[in-house]
Design a protein around this motif. Structure first.
Motif, PDB file in Angstrom:
ATOM      1  N   ASN A  15       0.809  -1.225   0.000  1.00 46.63           N
ATOM      2  CA  ASN A  15       0.000   0.000   0.000  1.00 46.63           C
ATOM      3  C   ASN A  15       0.840   1.272   0.000  1.00 46.63           C
ATOM      4  O   ASN A  15       0.373   2.330   0.428  1.00 46.63           O
ATOM      5  CB  ASN A  15      -0.987   0.015   1.172  1.00 46.63           C
ATOM      6  CG  ASN A  15      -2.077  -1.014   0.994  1.00 46.63           C
ATOM      7  OD1 ASN A  15      -2.608  -1.182  -0.109  1.00 46.63           O
ATOM      8  ND2 ASN A  15      -2.392  -1.732   2.043  1.00 46.63           N
ATOM      9  N   LEU A  16       2.076   1.179  -0.459  1.00 45.29           N
ATOM     10  CA  LEU A  16       2.923   2.374  -0.551  1.00 45.29           C
ATOM     11  C   LEU A  16       2.464   3.300  -1.672  1.00 45.29           C
ATOM     12  O   LEU A  16       2.712   4.505  -1.614  1.00 45.29           O
ATOM     13  CB  LEU A  16       4.383   1.978  -0.776  1.00 45.29           C
ATOM     14  CG  LEU A  16       5.047   1.246   0.389  1.00 45.29           C
ATOM     15  CD1 LEU A  16       6.421   0.743  -0.026  1.00 45.29           C
ATOM     16  CD2 LEU A  16       5.142   2.145   1.593  1.00 45.29           C
ATOM     17  N   THR A  18      -0.332   4.387  -2.239  1.00 46.11           N
ATOM     18  CA  THR A  18      -1.336   5.345  -1.770  1.00 46.11           C
ATOM     19  C   THR A  18      -0.825   6.203  -0.613  1.00 46.11           C
ATOM     20  O   THR A  18      -1.561   7.015  -0.074  1.00 46.11           O
ATOM     21  CB  THR A  18      -2.609   4.601  -1.300  1.00 46.11           C
ATOM     22  OG1 THR A  18      -2.262   3.734  -0.226  1.00 46.11           O
ATOM     23  CG2 THR A  18      -3.234   3.810  -2.440  1.00 46.11           C
ATOM     24  N   ALA A  19       0.443   6.004  -0.241  1.00 44.99           N
ATOM     25  CA  ALA A  19       1.019   6.761   0.883  1.00 44.99           C
ATOM     26  C   ALA A  19       1.314   8.204   0.464  1.00 44.99           C
ATOM     27  O   ALA A  19       1.270   8.555  -0.717  1.00 44.99           O
ATOM     28  CB  ALA A  19       2.287   6.066   1.380  1.00 44.99           C
ATOM     29  N   ASN A  20       1.657   9.011   1.435  1.00 46.18           N
ATOM     30  CA  ASN A  20       1.923  10.437   1.245  1.00 46.18           C
ATOM     31  C   ASN A  20       3.219  10.644   0.449  1.00 46.18           C
ATOM     32  O   ASN A  20       4.295  10.276   0.921  1.00 46.18           O
ATOM     33  CB  ASN A  20       2.028  11.102   2.622  1.00 46.18           C
ATOM     34  CG  ASN A  20       2.231  12.587   2.557  1.00 46.18           C
ATOM     35  OD1 ASN A  20       2.604  13.150   1.541  1.00 46.18           O
ATOM     36  ND2 ASN A  20       1.999  13.244   3.677  1.00 46.18           N
ATOM     37  N   PRO A  21       3.136  11.254  -0.734  1.00 49.88           N
ATOM     38  CA  PRO A  21       4.349  11.479  -1.532  1.00 49.88           C
ATOM     39  C   PRO A  21       5.355  12.418  -0.859  1.00 49.88           C
ATOM     40  O   PRO A  21       6.549  12.343  -1.151  1.00 49.88           O
ATOM     41  CB  PRO A  21       3.832  12.061  -2.847  1.00 49.88           C
ATOM     42  CG  PRO A  21       2.421  12.427  -2.620  1.00 49.88           C
ATOM     43  CD  PRO A  21       1.934  11.703  -1.416  1.00 49.88           C
ATOM     44  N   ILE A  60       8.410   4.475  -6.683  1.00 55.01           N
ATOM     45  CA  ILE A  60       7.264   4.534  -5.769  1.00 55.01           C
ATOM     46  C   ILE A  60       6.665   5.939  -5.762  1.00 55.01           C
ATOM     47  O   ILE A  60       5.435   6.097  -5.792  1.00 55.01           O
ATOM     48  CB  ILE A  60       7.667   4.078  -4.357  1.00 55.01           C
ATOM     49  CG1 ILE A  60       8.071   2.599  -4.388  1.00 55.01           C
ATOM     50  CG2 ILE A  60       6.531   4.313  -3.355  1.00 55.01           C
ATOM     51  CD1 ILE A  60       8.751   2.106  -3.122  1.00 55.01           C
ATOM     52  N   LEU A  61       7.502   6.967  -5.753  1.00 53.35           N
ATOM     53  CA  LEU A  61       7.003   8.347  -5.805  1.00 53.35           C
ATOM     54  C   LEU A  61       6.167   8.566  -7.065  1.00 53.35           C
ATOM     55  O   LEU A  61       5.095   9.176  -7.006  1.00 53.35           O
ATOM     56  CB  LEU A  61       8.171   9.339  -5.754  1.00 53.35           C
ATOM     57  CG  LEU A  61       7.799  10.819  -5.847  1.00 53.35           C
ATOM     58  CD1 LEU A  61       6.916  11.239  -4.668  1.00 53.35           C
ATOM     59  CD2 LEU A  61       9.053  11.674  -5.918  1.00 53.35           C
TER      60      LEU A  61
END
Length: 103
Positions: A15-16, A18-21, A60-61
């Protein structure tokens, strides 16, 4: 499956994507710091690991921002592929940035 696809899947599985960029940007600076340390201390294994880590973090970003990393790389290459310039003190300086005395 290529490595970039594996990285993307790894991030989705955790779930990375959807994490905070903003947090991912902090991670990027952390990894760049480790790369700088490896360069400064001439540690080839740390340099290789850090370059890989930077790529993973950027991949990922790009997921978090909804941007295709492969498209980013293609755009960057398209911008530089025909670039001309000179090496000055070990740094490539593009033609557009050369001063009259440098040419």
């Amino acid at each position: 499956m290529n490595v970039t696809t594996q990285i993307k899947q790894w991030a989705v599985d955790r779930n990375l994507h959807t994490a905070n960029p903003d947090k991912q940007m902090l991670k990027l600076f952390e990894e760049l710091g480790e790369l700088a340390e490896g360069m400064a201390k001439a540690r080839p294994d740390q340099i290789k690991d850090s370059i890989g880590d930077v790529y993973v973090v950027l991949t990922i970003l790009s997921l978090q921002l909804g941007i295709d990393i492969d498209e980013c790389i293609a755009m960057a290459y398209d911008e530089i592929k025909d670039r001309k310039g000179r090496m000055i003190d070990g740094v490539f300086v593009k033609e557009a940035d050369l001063k009259e005395g440098d040419e």
